[in-house]
Design a protein around this motif. Structure first.
Motif, PDB file in Angstrom:
ATOM      1  N   UNK A 120      15.388 -27.032  47.046  1.00  5.14           N
ATOM      2  CA  UNK A 120      16.349 -26.977  45.957  1.00  5.14           C
ATOM      3  C   UNK A 120      15.588 -27.123  44.629  1.00  5.14           C
ATOM      4  N   UNK A 121      15.772 -26.130  43.763  1.00  6.57           N
ATOM      5  CA  UNK A 121      15.010 -26.139  42.497  1.00  6.57           C
ATOM      6  C   UNK A 121      15.405 -27.303  41.590  1.00  6.57           C
ATOM      7  N   UNK A 122      16.673 -27.718  41.663  1.00  9.74           N
ATOM      8  CA  UNK A 122      17.126 -28.842  40.825  1.00  9.74           C
ATOM      9  C   UNK A 122      16.365 -30.105  41.196  1.00  9.74           C
ATOM     10  N   UNK A 123      16.259 -30.332  42.525  1.00  9.93           N
ATOM     11  CA  UNK A 123      15.550 -31.536  42.983  1.00  9.93           C
ATOM     12  C   UNK A 123      14.104 -31.506  42.516  1.00  9.93           C
ATOM     13  N   UNK A 124      13.514 -30.322  42.603  1.00  7.07           N
ATOM     14  CA  UNK A 124      12.110 -30.217  42.198  1.00  7.07           C
ATOM     15  C   UNK A 124      11.963 -30.486  40.695  1.00  7.07           C
ATOM     16  N   UNK A 125      12.809 -29.880  39.882  1.00  2.70           N
ATOM     17  CA  UNK A 125      12.675 -30.047  38.425  1.00  2.70           C
ATOM     18  C   UNK A 125      12.920 -31.499  38.009  1.00  2.70           C
ATOM     19  N   UNK A 126      13.775 -32.179  38.773  1.00  4.09           N
ATOM     20  CA  UNK A 126      14.044 -33.584  38.441  1.00  4.09           C
ATOM     21  C   UNK A 126      12.831 -34.491  38.699  1.00  4.09           C
ATOM     22  N   UNK A 127      11.833 -33.962  39.391  1.00  7.70           N
ATOM     23  CA  UNK A 127      10.592 -34.730  39.598  1.00  7.70           C
ATOM     24  C   UNK A 127       9.701 -34.704  38.359  1.00  7.70           C
ATOM     25  N   UNK A 128      10.106 -33.933  37.363  1.00  6.33           N
ATOM     26  CA  UNK A 128       9.371 -33.829  36.095  1.00  6.33           C
ATOM     27  C   UNK A 128       7.888 -33.520  36.258  1.00  6.33           C
ATOM     28  N   UNK A 129       7.587 -32.354  36.847  1.00  4.42           N
ATOM     29  CA  UNK A 129       6.165 -31.984  36.975  1.00  4.42           C
ATOM     30  C   UNK A 129       5.524 -31.791  35.595  1.00  4.42           C
ATOM     31  N   UNK A 130       4.213 -32.040  35.516  1.00 10.64           N
ATOM     32  CA  UNK A 130       3.479 -31.765  34.263  1.00 10.64           C
ATOM     33  C   UNK A 130       3.332 -30.264  34.070  1.00 10.64           C
ATOM     34  N   UNK A 131       3.126 -29.573  35.217  1.00 13.00           N
ATOM     35  CA  UNK A 131       2.864 -28.133  35.173  1.00 13.00           C
ATOM     36  C   UNK A 131       3.810 -27.424  36.144  1.00 13.00           C
ATOM     37  N   UNK A 132       4.410 -26.326  35.687  1.00  9.02           N
ATOM     38  CA  UNK A 132       5.171 -25.467  36.602  1.00  9.02           C
ATOM     39  C   UNK A 132       4.372 -24.184  36.734  1.00  9.02           C
ATOM     40  N   UNK A 148      15.567 -20.881  37.511  1.00  7.95           N
ATOM     41  CA  UNK A 148      15.069 -22.270  37.436  1.00  7.95           C
ATOM     42  C   UNK A 148      15.916 -23.100  36.473  1.00  7.95           C
ATOM     43  N   UNK A 149      16.366 -24.291  36.898  1.00 11.28           N
ATOM     44  CA  UNK A 149      17.142 -25.143  35.982  1.00 11.28           C
ATOM     45  C   UNK A 149      16.204 -25.864  35.007  1.00 11.28           C
ATOM     46  N   UNK A 150      15.689 -25.114  34.025  1.00 12.88           N
ATOM     47  CA  UNK A 150      14.645 -25.680  33.150  1.00 12.88           C
ATOM     48  C   UNK A 150      15.164 -26.841  32.300  1.00 12.88           C
ATOM     49  N   UNK A 151      16.494 -26.941  32.187  1.00  9.76           N
ATOM     50  CA  UNK A 151      17.045 -28.061  31.409  1.00  9.76           C
ATOM     51  C   UNK A 151      16.761 -29.403  32.091  1.00  9.76           C
ATOM     52  N   UNK A 152      16.393 -29.355  33.371  1.00  9.64           N
ATOM     53  CA  UNK A 152      16.089 -30.602  34.080  1.00  9.64           C
ATOM     54  C   UNK A 152      14.623 -31.024  33.916  1.00  9.64           C
ATOM     55  N   UNK A 153      13.819 -30.158  33.338  1.00  9.73           N
ATOM     56  CA  UNK A 153      12.395 -30.476  33.154  1.00  9.73           C
ATOM     57  C   UNK A 153      12.207 -31.282  31.884  1.00  9.73           C
ATOM     58  N   UNK A 154      11.027 -31.897  31.765  1.00  9.90           N
ATOM     59  CA  UNK A 154      10.712 -32.542  30.490  1.00  9.90           C
ATOM     60  C   UNK A 154      10.524 -31.450  29.448  1.00  9.90           C
ATOM     61  N   UNK A 155      10.871 -31.750  28.226  1.00  7.90           N
ATOM     62  CA  UNK A 155      10.892 -30.722  27.190  1.00  7.90           C
ATOM     63  C   UNK A 155       9.532 -30.066  26.928  1.00  7.90           C
ATOM     64  N   UNK A 156       8.481 -30.795  27.181  1.00  9.34           N
ATOM     65  CA  UNK A 156       7.171 -30.242  26.818  1.00  9.34           C
ATOM     66  C   UNK A 156       6.413 -29.669  28.014  1.00  9.34           C
ATOM     67  N   UNK A 157       7.112 -29.382  29.107  1.00 17.62           N
ATOM     68  CA  UNK A 157       6.420 -28.943  30.336  1.00 17.62           C
ATOM     69  C   UNK A 157       5.499 -27.739  30.077  1.00 17.62           C
ATOM     70  N   UNK A 158       4.369 -27.735  30.783  1.00 17.33           N
ATOM     71  CA  UNK A 158       3.451 -26.590  30.678  1.00 17.33           C
ATOM     72  C   UNK A 158       3.786 -25.566  31.761  1.00 17.33           C
ATOM     73  N   UNK A 159       4.102 -24.351  31.350  1.00 18.44           N
ATOM     74  CA  UNK A 159       4.339 -23.262  32.296  1.00 18.44           C
ATOM     75  C   UNK A 159       3.071 -22.428  32.413  1.00 18.44           C
TER      76      UNK A 159
END
Ligand code: NAP
Length: 347
Positions: A120-132, A148-159
């Motif tokens: 589940x992408x939501x669960x993954x994004x809620x882990x707040x990875x440094x890099x996607x 991807x539910x990018x709103x669940x990531x930290x705002x400064x995530x590196x893609x």
């Protein structure tokens, strides 16, 4: 923002005496699992020059220096197929934390690499990875990124992406990601086949499309690139446009020739020459990648259309040259032969 595992920049571990004087040696493994021998220092040989630094648990200078300078990243690999797993293996071996997501259930493969698999992408994004890290097929990249539910990531995530074409993901990221997100477009120019014995000397192309100025963002990008540097890759900074222009020739052409030869169903023979062996290897290397990858190289690199036309034209020109020479020889034989027959007949 302090990334997980970053040693504060004001913390310095300094050996206070030289260890070259017949220090006892100790065998251990470096961060990527290679056997190394390091001098064993006494605990007193190292001092900490920062008041808030953690106590030293290990006092061996070389590995400590290496490890402490490194940032341990939490990397989410989106698209955990052939190439995603291939990369993740090295990321994990270097001690980074791997989260994986794919439409197929790869939980067993993930477990074997020490990665956490999310269905589940939501669960993954809620882990707040440094890099996607986007490692899906070129053809599916847009749909996957949009989902991807990018709103669940930290705002400064590196893609980061590793797609084999570069202008397309660059434009996609710039178009779909909020301006706060950092963007690094990369292309490791090797795969599970060509990189199976290690990555040393293999080219790694990257373009820092948008990296924020703050120290933590610069450090995170550096830490990601360092993964490839540490494996010995030849690091090539190049714009996405320049990559696509160059890669059409070296990559699309190579794959096309390999796939054309595959249609001839070439077989190994007892009298293979070195040149023929090279062709057989080319077929094997190119056809072990998915057809979808090849198709993506054609559709999403605007330089590929012109190149395939040129290739077609070059084959035609070569055929014409050969047949013209053949006709020339036949004509000569035909006319010279008939003239001789007339002379012989007149005798
Ligand atoms: P690929 O066929 O290009 O991509 C396979 C990946 O795409 C799998 O993770 C697959 O997920 C995912 N995928 C395909 N269609 C999808 C869809 N409709 N929805 C969601 N996910 C989809 O093969 P690859 O070799 O693994 O390459 C991955 C990426 O790395 C590509 O962009 C390629 O250009 C790049 N790359 C590959 C190499 C190489 O040597 N293989 C080298 C450099 C860069 P599932 O497995 O879950 O179906």
């Amino acid at each position: 923002m302090l990334l997980s595992g970053v040693v504060p920049s004001h913390t310095t571990l300094l050996p206070t005496s030289s260890h070259s004087r017949a220090a006892p040696l100790r065998h251990r493994h470096d961060p990527v699992g290679r056997a190394i021998t390091v001098p064993l220092l006494r605990r007193s040989a190292m001092t900490i020059q920062a008041r808030d630094a953690a106590p030293v648990l290990d006092t061996e200078p070389q590995p400590l220096k290496l490890l402490d300078r490194r940032t341990k990243l939490k990397i989410a690999v989106i698209g955990f197929g052939n190439f995603g797993q291939f990369l993740a293996r090295t990321f994990a071996a270097q001690g980074h934390e791997i989260l994986a997501y794919s439409r197929t259930d790869y939980s067993d493969a993930a477990r074997s690499l020490g990665a956490a698999f999310f269905d589940n992408q939501h669960d993954l994004c809620e882990q707040h990875p440094d890099v996607v890290l986007l490692s899906t097929s070129i053809l599916s990249a847009e749909a996957v990124l949009r989902s991807l539910p990018i709103q669940r990531l930290r705002r400064s995530t590196l893609f980061v992406d590793v797609l084999s074409v570069k202008e397309f993901p660059r434009n996609l990221f710039l178009q779909l990601l909020p301006p706060d997100f950092d963007i690094l477009c990369t292309h490791p120019m090797f795969g599970p086949e060509s990189g199976k014995h290690g990555w040393a000397g293999l080219p790694f192309v990257y373009d820092k499309v948008r990296i924020g100025d703050s120290d933590d963002r610069v450090e995170r990008c550096r830490a990601f690139l360092e993964i490839f540097e540490r494996e010995g890759c030849r690091m090539v900074e190049m714009s996405c446009a320049e990559h696509d222009e160059t890669a059409a020739e070296i990559q699309f052409l190579t794959h096309t020739i390999g796939r054309v030869l595959a249609k001839l169903d070439l077989k190994s023979t007892p009298i293979n020459t070195k040149g023929y062996e090279t062709l057989l290897t080319l077929v094997q290397n190119t056809c072990s990648d998915s057809y979808e990858l090849y198709n993506g190289l054609f559709i999403y690199n605007k330089n590929s259309t012109e190149l395939i036309e040129k290739l077609d034209g070059a084959l035609d020109t070569m055929k014409k040259e050969l047949f013209e020479r053949l006709h020339g020889i036949f004509r000569k034989q035909l006319f010279e032969g008939s003239a001789r027959r007339s002379i012989d007949a007149g005798k």
